[in-house]
Design a protein around this motif. Structure first.
Motif, PDB file in Angstrom:
ATOM      1  N   ILE A   6      30.884  51.043  43.076  1.00  0.00           N
ATOM      2  CA  ILE A   6      31.776  51.304  44.205  1.00  0.00           C
ATOM      3  C   ILE A   6      31.813  52.800  44.511  1.00  0.00           C
ATOM      4  N   TRP A   7      31.793  53.639  43.483  1.00  0.00           N
ATOM      5  CA  TRP A   7      31.838  55.087  43.650  1.00  0.00           C
ATOM      6  C   TRP A   7      30.537  55.701  43.159  1.00  0.00           C
ATOM      7  N   ASN A  17      33.467  43.290  50.083  1.00  0.00           N
ATOM      8  CA  ASN A  17      34.854  43.084  49.653  1.00  0.00           C
ATOM      9  C   ASN A  17      35.068  43.404  48.171  1.00  0.00           C
ATOM     10  N   HIS A  18      34.052  43.913  47.477  1.00  0.00           N
ATOM     11  CA  HIS A  18      34.166  44.145  46.030  1.00  0.00           C
ATOM     12  C   HIS A  18      35.350  45.033  45.662  1.00  0.00           C
ATOM     13  N   TYR A  19      35.501  46.161  46.316  1.00  0.00           N
ATOM     14  CA  TYR A  19      36.586  47.071  45.956  1.00  0.00           C
ATOM     15  C   TYR A  19      37.938  46.410  46.230  1.00  0.00           C
ATOM     16  N   ALA A  20      38.088  45.773  47.380  1.00  0.00           N
ATOM     17  CA  ALA A  20      39.353  45.114  47.718  1.00  0.00           C
ATOM     18  C   ALA A  20      39.682  44.006  46.715  1.00  0.00           C
ATOM     19  N   VAL A  21      38.694  43.227  46.328  1.00  0.00           N
ATOM     20  CA  VAL A  21      38.923  42.141  45.369  1.00  0.00           C
ATOM     21  C   VAL A  21      39.343  42.711  44.023  1.00  0.00           C
ATOM     22  N   GLN A  31      30.014  48.163  49.358  1.00  0.00           N
ATOM     23  CA  GLN A  31      31.059  47.542  48.548  1.00  0.00           C
ATOM     24  C   GLN A  31      32.468  47.784  49.067  1.00  0.00           C
ATOM     25  N   ILE A  32      32.575  48.350  50.246  1.00  0.00           N
ATOM     26  CA  ILE A  32      33.886  48.548  50.870  1.00  0.00           C
ATOM     27  C   ILE A  32      33.878  47.856  52.227  1.00  0.00           C
ATOM     28  N   GLU A  65      40.786  50.925  50.785  1.00  0.00           N
ATOM     29  CA  GLU A  65      40.894  50.442  49.416  1.00  0.00           C
ATOM     30  C   GLU A  65      41.236  51.573  48.451  1.00  0.00           C
ATOM     31  N   GLU A  66      40.677  52.754  48.700  1.00  0.00           N
ATOM     32  CA  GLU A  66      40.941  53.903  47.831  1.00  0.00           C
ATOM     33  C   GLU A  66      42.401  54.346  47.966  1.00  0.00           C
TER      34      GLU A  66
END
Length: 183
Positions: free
Chosen positions: A1-2, A83-87, A145-146, A158-159
């Motif tokens: 993600i980062w 949606n990975h970060y949000a999930v 991923q965002i 998300e951050e």
């Protein structure tokens, strides 16, 4: 993600820069210090003997069942990569925040103003600091991923949500762990 440019960090521990570990320590200390200062300065004290006196076992069970059902849905139908970060945020932080309210409802409810203030101040501070850091190239986000919604076209929502939720989580945990006479 980062992602972290190698020339912008002091060193690495595993997959993360040393600064990431320091951030979590400093954020936790800052949130706890602000919470403590607000308790002392503005007298957000209660007469609650224990943080767990009115624990609702059914509320805890309900939250765990909902959390389990959500994880089952994610497992059966994995989210889109965007949606990975949000999930990660929603499935790891929100249930724990809700569990703390179910475990110590009197403590949480009697300090909701304090919790909101810490949530607002610390979440905003870290969000603004992160806007500067991302703008300066200290780190970046994997666009795949965002969700793509960004504040000022810089910081993924998300951050920002991460900073607000972790600040709330630390403040709630700190309140529960304080001796009753200190809260």
């Amino acid at each position: 993600i980062w992602g972290f440019p190698r020339n912008r960090v002091l060193g690495w521990i595993g997959y993360l820069p040393i600064e990431e570990y320091l951030f979590f320590l400093l954020q936790s200390m800052n949130v706890m210090l602000l919470t403590r200062w607000l308790l002392l300065e503005f007298g957000w004290r209660t007469n609650i003997e224990s943080g767990f006196a009115d624990m609702s076992p059914m509320a805890v069970i309900d939250i765990l069942i909902i959390w389990g059902a959500a994880w089952l849905m994610v497992w059966l139908r994995p989210p889109k990569p965007s949606n990975h970060y949000a999930v990660h945020l929603l499935f790891w932080f929100l249930p724990v925040i809700c569990l703390l309210w179910a475990v110590a409802p009197d403590v949480m409810a009697s300090h909701e103003g304090l919790l909101f203030l810490v949530f607002l101040v610390m979440g905003t501070y870290y969000t603004l600091a992160d806007v500067v850091a991302v703008k300066e190239g200290t780190w970046h986000f994997d666009e795949k991923q965002i969700t793509g919604y960004k504040f000022g076209r810089i910081l993924p929502w998300e951050e920002a949500a991460f900073f607000y939720l972790t600040s709330l989580l630390v403040a709630q945990s700190y309140l529960i762990l304080l001796p009753p006479e200190a809260r």
